[in-house]
Structure formats: C-alpha cells, structure tokens
Design an enzyme around this catalytic site. Structure first.
Site, PDB file in Angstrom:
ATOM      1  CG  PHE A 128     -26.482 -49.902  11.667  1.00 17.87           C
ATOM      2  CD1 PHE A 128     -26.668 -50.573  10.448  1.00 17.87           C
ATOM      3  CD2 PHE A 128     -26.425 -50.620  12.633  1.00 17.87           C
ATOM      4  CE1 PHE A 128     -26.578 -51.882  10.134  1.00 17.87           C
ATOM      5  CE2 PHE A 128     -25.840 -52.230  12.413  1.00 17.87           C
ATOM      6  CZ  PHE A 128     -26.052 -52.842  11.221  1.00 17.87           C
ATOM      7  CG  ASP A 215     -29.536 -49.223  18.850  1.00 13.02           C
ATOM      8  OD1 ASP A 215     -28.484 -49.545  19.426  1.00 13.02           O
ATOM      9  OD2 ASP A 215     -29.697 -49.630  17.784  1.00 13.02           O
ATOM     10  CE  LYS A 244     -21.395 -52.853  17.204  1.00 13.32           C
ATOM     11  NZ  LYS A 244     -22.665 -52.463  16.554  1.00 13.32           N
TER      12      LYS A 244
HETATM   13  C1  LIG Z   1     -23.798 -52.735  16.014  1.00 10.42           C
HETATM   14  C2  LIG Z   1     -25.024 -52.154  16.065  1.00 10.42           C
HETATM   15  C3  LIG Z   1     -26.199 -52.917  16.152  1.00 10.42           C
HETATM   16  C4  LIG Z   1     -26.180 -54.325  15.487  1.00 10.42           C
HETATM   17  O1  LIG Z   1     -25.730 -55.197  16.437  1.00 10.42           O
HETATM   18  P1  LIG Z   1     -25.469 -56.734  15.678  1.00 10.42           P
HETATM   19  O2  LIG Z   1     -24.814 -57.314  17.050  1.00 10.42           O
HETATM   20  O3  LIG Z   1     -24.691 -56.479  14.571  1.00 10.42           O
HETATM   21  O4  LIG Z   1     -26.580 -57.375  15.451  1.00 10.42           O
HETATM   22  C5  LIG Z   1     -27.486 -52.159  16.288  1.00 10.42           C
HETATM   23  N1  LIG Z   1     -27.358 -50.920  16.418  1.00 10.42           N
HETATM   24  C6  LIG Z   1     -26.375 -50.130  16.819  1.00 10.42           C
HETATM   25  C7  LIG Z   1     -26.323 -48.792  17.149  1.00 10.42           C
HETATM   26  C8  LIG Z   1     -25.254 -50.887  16.595  1.00 10.42           C
HETATM   27  O5  LIG Z   1     -23.977 -50.097  16.523  1.00 10.42           O
END
Ligand SMILES: *Cc1c(COP(=O)(O)O)cnc(C)c1O
Length: 391
Positions: A128, A215, A244
């Site tokens: 994701f 990521d 986050k």
């Molecule tokens: C939450 C998340 C995103 C997206 O972040 P947003 O602030 O919602 O755009 C991307 N990569 C990972 C691994 C995430 O957990």
C-alpha cells in the site's frame, strides 16, 4: 452533517471529543483504550504535552510563509531527521501519498538524467502506497485501483519477499531505475519479510544501479523498535518516505534521500505550498526530540515483545488462529476467516483495534502505553478472538 460528507469512509458510530495518552473520550464521556492511535499516527499518544506546547507556541508566532523563503524550523527538522536516519537531504510535504509521489518523481528524474526515457519502478504485490493516481498504481491491491483506470505507466510488479522474482526482472528489463517496498507491510497484513530480503535487495540495487526506496510511512518513527524498520536489517536505503507518526497528528510527510538520490531534484522540479511549514515542522521536531530523549523506540521493542509473548501464550494453536506476528508495536493476528466485525465488537468493549487484509487483526498502539495497558490489550483482544472463533 454526515450527509454532507462524500462517502469515502463509513465511520464507526462514535465521536471523540478529546484524548490523553493512550485513551480517547467520546461525547458521552466513555473512555476507550486506543490500540490503533489514528493508524500509527499518534505514536506519542493523544495530547502529548511536548507536541501541544510546541504547537501552541508556534501558532502564536508564525504558521506559514511558503517555501519561497527560508524556514528555520524546517531546516532544523531536516537536520535532525537526516542525523537519526543517516540520510542527507529531506523534502517535506503533507501526507504519505505525497511523500511517495516525491520518491516516484525523484526515481523517474534519476532515470532520465541517466538517459533512460521510460524509467520503470519495481513495486510489490500486497503493498500500500497511497491513493493518488501514481501511488494507487504502485499499490499492489486491485481493489484500491479498480475504477480509476487508466493507471500510470512505468511500474513492474513482483511478489513481496521474493528475491528470485527480482533477479528475473533484473535480467529481463533494462529500464528499471528503482524499487519501492515497505520493510513490513502495513495495510497488506503485517507481513514481515525473511531476514535476508532487505540485505539482498540492497545488494541487487547496488549491482544494477537501482535506487532502493523504502516506504516507512507506517513503520518509521520508532514504531517497530528502531527509528526505522530497515535498521533491523543493517542496511541503508537511497530514499525513504515518512508521514504518519512524524507529526503525531499534524499532517506532515517527508521524502529523505542520500548519495546520488539526494541531489536529483533541482529548483522547479518539485514543490509543495504547505510542505514543511513552521507549524508542522515544530510538531515534528517535538516528536523527534521526545522519541530520542525518552528512547521510545527501545520501549516500543520491549512492549512489542511483551504483546507478542502474551498473544502467543493466549492464542498459539487455538482453533481459527493462523499466526501471531509482529515487529515492535506493529502486530498482526491472522485468523482463518474474515473478521472485520471484530472492530465493532472491540468498540463495544471500549477498545480501538483494526482489521486489515480481511483476516488480520492489526494493532498499532502508541509507543507510550504502560505494561498494564499492553496486558489489557492482550487480554481483551484474545478474549474477543476466542469468542469469535468459538474457542
Ligand atoms: C498510510 C500509508 C500511506 C499513505 O499515507 P497517506 O498519508 O494516507 O497518504 C502510504 N504508505 C504506507 C505504507 C502507509 O501505511
């Protein structure tokens, strides 16, 4: 009115008015133990005094000037972030998806600078990376993509935690410029790759001149028991994305880079009006300092061990439970059946949890929980699962 909101979410029937530490309070005065903390955002818990104070002070001085001028707090934040991450330069934005967009654009420009006209970026299944067009294309989940075609070009997909698949791509594709992966999957169900996955991926990237882009939007900022999850593997990425937990609830994202990747963007290549403004930077600085001063990543490792052991004792071998896994305060309990309804059942017990990838109970409690709160989480969640699976 809820009817005036676009129906992108289907929120649970609870409204919180305030929070403190690991607790949230609703409009009726009910108290909830928060084992999700805004999806790994409020790592320091709610209303943390260091963050609140930094925000209040900064709000009275200066909120925003734009990146047309130097921003002292942003420069400080970049310095601190690069120091703890062993990186060289940071770009600030406002969310995880934007941080990944920056990384994807950086990788493409890196390729073009080397004469690759159609640069390809390797991404994995079950990942994701966000909801913008490029990041939903990078995401390895058809349900996130469906209805939003045509998708963005320039991505190659491999199974997660599968090195031979990446070696095959290396042999067959000449236009690869980067690999983007999560060191532990978040939305994908808390999958922890084999111990040699990241080191071998690092080696493969070095052999082929690819950028290793991690990521760490969910895994970063102490959550897994180190500042960043890749540090468990003893490797260093070329690019890392964060969001986050970085602002403890204040929207801020970052794309940090080192080596050749650090100098790819030149003035005019990328930007953000709000990114790294004084208010957001003040919050993130307070977060970084608090994690460091209180050694909260070490604490997350200890708490994670306690939770993992507790869950293994309570759930191991139990009918309906496939595995219990975790790294620091990122825990997943995989059941043999869809279990989304556990979220509402937990809410009825004043506990906030999440279910992802249909069958995985996901726990992302704040780094500041006490041993007793950790034990309560084990007790309540094990009880719920026991009832649900009929043990
Ligand atoms: C939450 C998340 C995103 C997206 O972040 P947003 O602030 O919602 O755009 C991307 N990569 C990972 C691994 C995430 O957990």
């Amino acid at each position: 009115m809820v009817d005036n909101l676009m129906t992108t979410y289907k929120p649970l029937p609870v409204t919180f008015t305030h929070g403190k530490g690991a607790y949230l309070y609703d409009v009726n005065g009910g108290r909830y133990l928060d084992a999700l903390c805004g999806i790994a955002v409020c790592g320091l818990g709610h209303a943390h005094p260091a963050v609140s104070e930094a925000l209040c002070n900064q709000a009275q001085r200066l909120l925003h000037t734009s990146n047309l001028y130097r921003i002292e707090l942003q420069e400080q934040l970049a310095g601190e972030l690069c120091r703890v991450a062993g990186m060289e330069r940071a770009f600030f934005c406002n969310s995880g998806a934007e941080a990944n967009e920056a990384a994807l654009k950086l990788a493409r420009l890196f390729g073009h600078n080397r004469g690759i006209d159609k640069p390809q970026i390797i991404v994995t299944e079950g990942s994701f990376h966000g909801r913008t067009l490029a990041t939903l294309t990078a995401t390895g989940n058809r349900r996130i993509q469906a209805g939003f075609e045509p998708l963005v070009q320039g991505f190659l997909r491999a199974p997660y935690d599968d090195l031979p698949a990446l070696h095959r791509i290396a042999q067959n594709s000449r236009d690869v410029v980067a690999v983007l992966v999560e060191p532990v999957t978040g939305e994908g169900g808390i999958r922890i790759p084999a111990a040699d996955y990241l080191p071998q991926l690092r080696a493969l990237c070095d052999q082929n001149g690819w950028l290793l882009m991690l990521d760490e939007i969910q895994t970063g900022m102490g959550r897994t028991g180190r500042w960043f999850a890749h540090q468990h593997a003893g490797i260093q990425p070329d690019v890392m994305t964060l969001a986050k937990g970085l602002g403890n609830g204040v929207p801020i994202g970052a794309c940090v880079a080192r080596g050749d990747a650090a100098d790819v963007f030149q003035p005019g290549n990328h930007g953000s009006t709000f990114g790294g403004n004084p208010l957001a930077a003040s919050a993130a600085l307070a977060v970084l300092r608090t994690i460091e001063q209180q050694d909260l990543s070490t604490r997350a490792a200890q708490l994670g061990e306690r939770l993992l052991q507790g869950f293994r004792q309570r759930l191991h071998g139990q009918n309906g439970v496939v595995t219990v896994r975790g790294r620091g305060l990122m825990l997943g309990i995989e059941l043999d059946r869809p279990c989304a309804e556990l979220v509402t059942r937990a809410l009825a017990r004043n506990l906030l949890i999440n279910v992802t990838a249909e069958k995985v109970v996901r726990l992302l409690p704040p780094l500041i929980i006490t041993d007793e709160q950790a034990d309560t989480i084990v007790h309540e969640v094990s009880d719920l699962i026991g009832q649900f699976t009929g043990n």
